[in-house]
Design an enzyme around this catalytic site. Structure first.
Site, short mmCIF file in Angstrom:
data_model
loop_
_atom_site.label_atom_id
_atom_site.label_comp_id
_atom_site.label_asym_id
_atom_site.label_seq_id
_atom_site.Cartn_x
_atom_site.Cartn_y
_atom_site.Cartn_z
N GLN A 288 0.91 -1.15 -0.09
CA GLN A 288 -0.08 0.12 -0.02
C GLN A 288 0.73 1.23 0.03
OE1 GLN A 288 -2.00 -1.27 3.78
NE2 GLN A 288 -3.68 -1.63 2.80
N VAL B 77 3.72 4.00 -1.36
CA VAL B 77 3.77 4.77 -2.74
C VAL B 77 5.44 5.23 -2.50
CG1 VAL B 77 1.57 5.35 -3.03
CG2 VAL B 77 3.02 6.98 -1.67
N ASP B 78 6.01 4.68 -1.61
CA ASP B 78 7.29 5.38 -1.43
C ASP B 78 8.50 4.90 -1.97
OD1 ASP B 78 7.92 3.10 -0.28
OD2 ASP B 78 7.51 3.77 2.04
N HIS C 93 -1.37 1.19 -4.42
CA HIS C 93 -1.82 2.50 -4.39
C HIS C 93 -1.06 3.49 -5.33
CE1 HIS C 93 -3.96 1.98 -0.22
NE2 HIS C 93 -4.56 1.54 -1.15
N CYS D 174 -0.02 10.66 -17.74
CA CYS D 174 -0.50 11.76 -18.67
C CYS D 174 -2.08 11.94 -18.07
CB CYS D 174 -0.54 11.56 -20.09
SG CYS D 174 -1.12 12.72 -21.18
N CYS E 148 3.73 15.78 -20.81
CA CYS E 148 3.76 14.49 -21.46
C CYS E 148 4.58 14.51 -22.68
CB CYS E 148 2.64 14.06 -21.64
SG CYS E 148 2.55 12.39 -22.87
N THR F 229 0.72 -3.14 8.51
CA THR F 229 -0.74 -2.51 8.20
C THR F 229 -1.88 -3.25 9.01
OG1 THR F 229 -2.28 -2.41 6.40
CG2 THR F 229 -0.73 -4.42 6.28
N THR G 10 3.71 -3.18 15.02
CA THR G 10 3.96 -2.48 16.54
C THR G 10 3.01 -2.50 17.25
OG1 THR G 10 3.44 -0.37 15.56
CG2 THR G 10 5.94 -0.89 15.67
N ALA H 41 8.89 -4.03 11.86
CA ALA H 41 8.97 -5.00 10.76
C ALA H 41 10.30 -5.21 10.47
CB ALA H 41 7.83 -4.72 9.59
ZN ZN Z 1 0.12 12.39 -23.12
#
Ligand code: ZN
Length: 291
Positions: free
Chosen positions: A102, A104-105, A122, A130, A190, A232, A258, A277
């Protein structure tokens, strides 16, 4: 080593198909702040209000500065031993394995996780896509910073916040620099159609990628021996459905967090390992990944 870890190791050695389901807790010891709490503000904007299609439509320059800042933060964090343990698992040839994250890092990719076994449900701060409806352009794992000249200086913002952390009580009354106004033509564009690019993250109110969900479904359809639930609560769709399906098929669950709710551990199909973890995963997965 405690009794449940020994039991877990015994079971792990018999596993042929494994899924890891990861959330923010996996990246905490890499130094990435979570959305909640006193750090939920950016330049006095509520972060959650910036992560929407509407916010981008109204002021793409503002939203891009926010994401540029998050990209910088993530780029200056390092994958921890938890990411690395899962990456090692992804390289084993005798185990069918996928990681559903999940986060995005981009830290899983940077830990050298097999890309074909990693599902960022995610999206990713390092994916650009674009905004044109007629254009499918996507740029994966673009780690360039800053993305345009106009997006410089978000890193200074980050350094200021970091300095401020050492000064007591400053966090609750941040005095951020005012947000720059950026013209759309100074934002990432783009290369195919020259329309505006946007961060490839799933915003509030948007659906997850159907193609990613289908690929995960295909993997989980063939019975999975073990699901690792890492950092999570796993209570949000579709994460919760994966855990239920694995249990339903006769597989087992190991939770690394945790904070673990005792009530979730009443079944003996579930192990709970309480802690960071990044420390627990290398120990737990040792029988498979310790070469
Ligand atoms: Zn484009």
């Amino acid at each position: 080593m405690n009794k449940s870890m020994i039991e877990f190791h015994e079971y792990l050695k018999s596993c042929k198909r494994i899924v890891a389901l990861c959330g923010a807790g996996l990246s905490v010891s890499s130094g990435l702040p979570t959305f909640r709490g006193s750090q939920g503000l950016w330049k006095n904007f509520n972060m959650i209000d910036l992560a929407t299609p509407d916010a981008f439509y109204i002021d793409p320059g503002l939203v891009w500065q926010f994401y540029s800042w998050r990209r910088y933060q993530a780029l200056h964090s390092q994958p921890n031993n938890g990411h690395k343990a899962l990456a090692k698992l992804s390289k084993l040839e005798n185990i069918d394995f996928i990681t559903i994250t999940q986060n995005v890092d981009g830290l899983s990719i940077r830990s050298n996780h097999d890309k074909s076994k990693l599902y960022e449900i995610h999206g990713s701060l390092f994916e650009l896509k674009c905004t044109s409806f007629t254009c499918n352009y996507k740029d994966h794992n673009n780690f360039k910073h800053p993305l345009t000249n106009a997006l410089k200086e978000t890193e200074e913002e980050f350094e200021n916040v970091r300095k401020r952390r050492f000064q007591e009580d400053q966090l609750n009354s941040p005095q951020f620099n005012p947000v720059k106004e950026i013209n759309e033509d100074e934002l990432p564009r783009c290369p195919i159609c020259n329309d505006l690019l946007r961060p490839g993250v799933v915003w509030f109110g948007e659906s997850l990628s159907l193609s990613i969900l289908n690929q995960i479904d295909n993997f989980i359809e063939q019975s999975v021996d073990l699901i690792l639930v890492v950092g999570t609560s796993g209570t949000v769709y579709p994460a919760n459905s994966y855990v239920d399906r694995v249990i339903h098929q006769g597989g087992k669950v190991a939770i690394f967090n945790t904070d673990i709710e005792e009530s979730s551990l009443k079944d003996n199909e579930i192990w709970g390992f309480k802690g960071d973890a990044a420390e627990l995963l290398p120990i737990a997965l040792k029988p498979l990944i310790d070469e």
